[in-house]
Write an enzyme that holds these catalytic residues in place. Structure first.
Site, mmCIF file in Angstrom:
data_model
loop_
_atom_site.group_PDB
_atom_site.id
_atom_site.type_symbol
_atom_site.label_atom_id
_atom_site.label_comp_id
_atom_site.label_asym_id
_atom_site.label_seq_id
_atom_site.Cartn_x
_atom_site.Cartn_y
_atom_site.Cartn_z
ATOM 1 N N ASN A 1 0.763 -1.279 -0.020
ATOM 2 C CA ASN A 1 0.093 -0.009 -0.078
ATOM 3 C C ASN A 1 0.813 1.387 -0.021
ATOM 4 O O ASN A 1 0.487 2.210 -0.701
ATOM 5 C CB ASN A 1 -0.876 -0.148 1.205
ATOM 6 C CG ASN A 1 -1.820 1.215 1.315
ATOM 7 O OD1 ASN A 1 -2.671 1.594 0.693
ATOM 8 N ND2 ASN A 1 -1.529 1.990 2.432
ATOM 9 N N GLU B 1 -4.485 -8.709 6.071
ATOM 10 C CA GLU B 1 -4.782 -7.945 7.429
ATOM 11 C C GLU B 1 -5.821 -7.024 6.824
ATOM 12 O O GLU B 1 -5.648 -6.067 5.897
ATOM 13 C CB GLU B 1 -3.677 -7.412 7.969
ATOM 14 C CG GLU B 1 -4.198 -6.414 9.205
ATOM 15 C CD GLU B 1 -3.637 -4.950 8.930
ATOM 16 O OE1 GLU B 1 -3.673 -4.423 10.015
ATOM 17 O OE2 GLU B 1 -3.146 -4.518 7.854
ATOM 18 N N ASP C 1 -0.068 -6.587 4.845
ATOM 19 C CA ASP C 1 -0.491 -5.319 5.649
ATOM 20 C C ASP C 1 -1.368 -4.606 4.723
ATOM 21 O O ASP C 1 -1.284 -4.417 3.474
ATOM 22 C CB ASP C 1 0.814 -4.624 5.917
ATOM 23 C CG ASP C 1 0.672 -3.350 6.874
ATOM 24 O OD1 ASP C 1 0.109 -3.747 7.914
ATOM 25 O OD2 ASP C 1 0.684 -2.331 6.259
ATOM 26 N N ASP D 1 1.601 6.597 -0.579
ATOM 27 C CA ASP D 1 0.509 5.933 -1.010
ATOM 28 C C ASP D 1 0.713 5.423 -2.452
ATOM 29 O O ASP D 1 0.588 6.276 -3.391
ATOM 30 C CB ASP D 1 -0.851 6.563 -0.755
ATOM 31 C CG ASP D 1 -1.826 5.551 -0.978
ATOM 32 O OD1 ASP D 1 -2.069 4.357 0.036
ATOM 33 O OD2 ASP D 1 -2.622 5.204 -2.022
ATOM 34 N N HIS E 1 -6.636 -1.301 1.791
ATOM 35 C CA HIS E 1 -6.387 0.053 1.577
ATOM 36 C C HIS E 1 -5.821 0.049 0.021
ATOM 37 O O HIS E 1 -5.237 1.003 -0.466
ATOM 38 C CB HIS E 1 -5.432 0.909 2.459
ATOM 39 C CG HIS E 1 -6.016 0.983 3.701
ATOM 40 N ND1 HIS E 1 -7.474 1.687 3.804
ATOM 41 C CD2 HIS E 1 -5.567 0.506 4.880
ATOM 42 C CE1 HIS E 1 -7.547 1.467 5.249
ATOM 43 N NE2 HIS E 1 -6.448 1.154 5.683
#
Length: 607
Positions: A167, A340, A306, A275, A310
């Protein structure tokens, strides 16, 4: 040896037998550990910086300067403390003795050592601020030391999982419109793909609204990402990221900081971290190359992913098959990849197995219900409802069996903290029993049980995040050392690798039983009994006509109960706890359970 509170000599005899059984099971699996399915594993999750310091020479990572340069300050809970990969390798006996078959390492890649505004800095000891995706962080050691750890684990029949991040990278990019990088998120409605700098800005990418950015054909029509802000890389950091393509702001969303739910979750800078523009095929292929290389070079056995929620689903639909194919080409048929998502309801959690096509997800729903029922005395009906929703996952019950289950972690806090905070007047004996019961539910119900390092030594903690990331080697953090541990007179100022700790012994017994009984790993799960409020929860694990019944008492009063089963015989044998030699009749198992106790019973005949 540390003085241990609670159960003593009678338990030691059982523990010795359990360790012997576990050692035999592990030895039998050494030559074929790659064949184990995800649900066969017991995962031990560890943050390398907080586990064991095998090489003090790398504590400062070779950076020089002060703690704001190298990030090492063992007295501060937010800085590096000195744990490393060599220390982990030296403690493999300890981890395997607990019964773990897979080690999940917190991120071990090169991080930006220190980030944060002046006076509020902290260090990348946790591993989530990556600059070099190809190299082990020098605070943890070298790439060769990672290879040594993986090879040593594989020689024991143990697997190694890496924590990966797609991410974001470390916080390097700045925006000219912002003071101290405090940039509010700018939406696609106010700053669309077709205008640079807002609705009245320069026209770019005419005729393209970005609804199908994920394909190379469509993305090639973009001149560059729409920049809601004007990004730049500060002097001296132009080439800090590796591979080199990561240094170009064109590969990032550049829309400001993560905030409210919605599109910001996909496009915003999480905690200010840069990002990645994961809709861009160049970024997709770049990340496939990065993480595929870790599989190719080291034979890694799985990935914990992780911040998966997103990242856009189209990225995962390309990335996951590529990782599974790289693993198969490396001779790894059962690569365990799980997301996650931080979703505590089964529906939103299962969505990631359908839309994003993750093979497995970290079972946050399990954690939430386990804490509610066992730590807080909730209804065991909630457990029934949880497991009855397993068909919601893509793949149904088979997926649920491979979802890693856990009762606490490095973000939310430890299970013992939930137990203590919910029962402030409880005795230490009750607290220990509740913590053990939570681990028993995790170990014997469906899923791949995941032990958070230190839980087996009675670590409690004072909260989540930094307050749940104590040192296993002697700590210099006053806040950690002032928090009493369960089951021992030791504190975190001591070295805590004691195989005689009552929780270590109890978990080792559980893992030995699980390793020896395939039904407890691969069997179907059928809920048998639950109640309104605390009390009885019972379920069966069934495989190839064999039935194992697990019964638990989550309440403070003794129980005498009958549990219905499919067993055609009334002959039973105890795998753990008190089980009757015979039941009153086929199809019914009579059990007596003390408060916060459990029993694991196997039928001596096929169902």
């Amino acid at each position: 040896m540390q003085k241990i509170k609670g159960r003593k000599a009678p338990f030691l005899t059982a523990f010795a037998g359990a360790v012997s059984l576990l050692a035999g099971a592990a030895a039998a699996q050494n030559d074929s550990f790659r064949d184990r399915l995800p649900e066969d594993e017991v995962i031990y999750f560890v943050l390398p910086d907080r586990f064991e310091n095998g090489d003090p020479a790398n504590d400062e990572g070779g950076f020089g300067g002060d703690r704001l340069t190298h990030g090492f300050d063992p007295t501060h809970k937010g800085f590096f403390h000195g744990g490393d990969l060599r220390g982990l390798t030296e403690r493999l006996d300890y981890i395997q003795g607990l019964g773990a078959t897979a080690i999940w390492l917190g991120p071990i890649y090169m991080n930006k050592p220190v980030q944060g505004s002046p006076g509020a800095e902290s260090a990348g000891y946790h591993g989530y601020w990556i600059t070099d995706f190809t190299r082990v962080d020098p605070h943890f050691g070298t790439n060769d030391e990672l290879a040594a750890l993986v090879n040593a684990a594989h020689a024991r029949g143990m697997k190694v999982y890496l924590d990966i991040i797609t991410n974001h990278t470390a916080d390097v990019i700045r925006y000219r419109e912002c003071l101290e990088n405090d940039c509010a998120f700018r939406s696609r409605a106010d700053y669309p793909w077709t205008r640079r700098g807002g609705l009245d800005g320069e026209a770019i990418n005419e005729g393209f609204l970005g609804d199908e950015v994920g394909s190379a054909e469509n993305f090639s029509r973009l001149t560059r990402p729409d920049w809601a802000y004007t990004p730049y890389v500060p002097a001296g950091e132009e080439n800090v990221k590796v591979p080199a393509w990561l240094n170009d702001p064109i590969h990032y969303h550049n829309r400001g900081n993560f905030g409210q739910p919605g599109e910001v979750g996909l496009y915003g800078d999480f905690a200010g971290l840069d990002d990645l523009f994961t809709e861009d095929p160049r970024v997709v292929q770049g990340l496939i190359d990065i993480y595929g290389d870790w599989i190719d070079r080291y034979g890694i056995d799985g990935f914990r992913v992780d911040t998966a929620r997103h990242v856009n689903p189209e990225f995962w639909q390309a990335f996951i098959p590529a990782m599974l194919e790289r693993a198969r080409a490396r001779g790894i048929p059962n690569f365990h990849i799980f997301a996650e998502t931080y979703e505590f309801e089964v529906g939103p959690l299962a969505r990631f197995t359908h839309l994003d096509r993750f093979p497995y997800v970290l079972d946050f729903a399990f954690q939430g219900v386990a804490a509610e029922v066992i730590a807080r005395g909730g209804s065991t009906h909630d457990l029934r409802l949880l497991f009855e929703q397993d068909p919601a996952y893509a793949g149904g019950a088979a997926t649920a069996r491979g979802n890693p289950t856990f009762v606490g972690n490095h973000d939310m806090g430890r299970f013992a903290m939930f137990v203590r905070d919910s029962n402030p007047e409880a005795s230490e004996e009750e607290l220990l029993k509740r913590v053990e019961l939570g681990h028993a539910l995790m170990m014997f119900a469906r899923g791949a049980p995941t032990i958070y390092y230190g839980d087996e030594q009675g670590f409690v903690g004072l909260g989540g995040d930094q307050d749940a990331r104590q040192d296993m080697f002697p700590s210099q953090v006053e806040r950690y050392n002032g928090d009493p541990l369960l089951g021992t007179d030791a504190t975190t100022a001591d070295s805590n690798f004691d195989p005689a700790h009552p929780l270590y012994r109890a978990i080792a017994e559980m893992t030995a039983v699980r390793a020896a009984e395939p039904a407890l790993r691969r069997g179907d799960m059928v809920v048998r009994e639950s109640v309104e409020g605390p009390g009885l929860f019972a379920f069966s694990r069934r495989l190839d006509g064999r039935e194992v019944v697990v019964a638990m008492n989550t309440g403070a009063e003794p129980l005498g109960v009958n549990v219905w089963t499919d067993a055609a015989s009334d002959n039973w044998r105890a795998l753990q706890g008190a089980c009757p030699v015979a039941s009153s009749a086929p199809g019914s198992l009579a059990l007596s359970l003390e408060p916060f106790a459990y029993a694991v019973c196997v039928s001596e005949s096929e169902s």
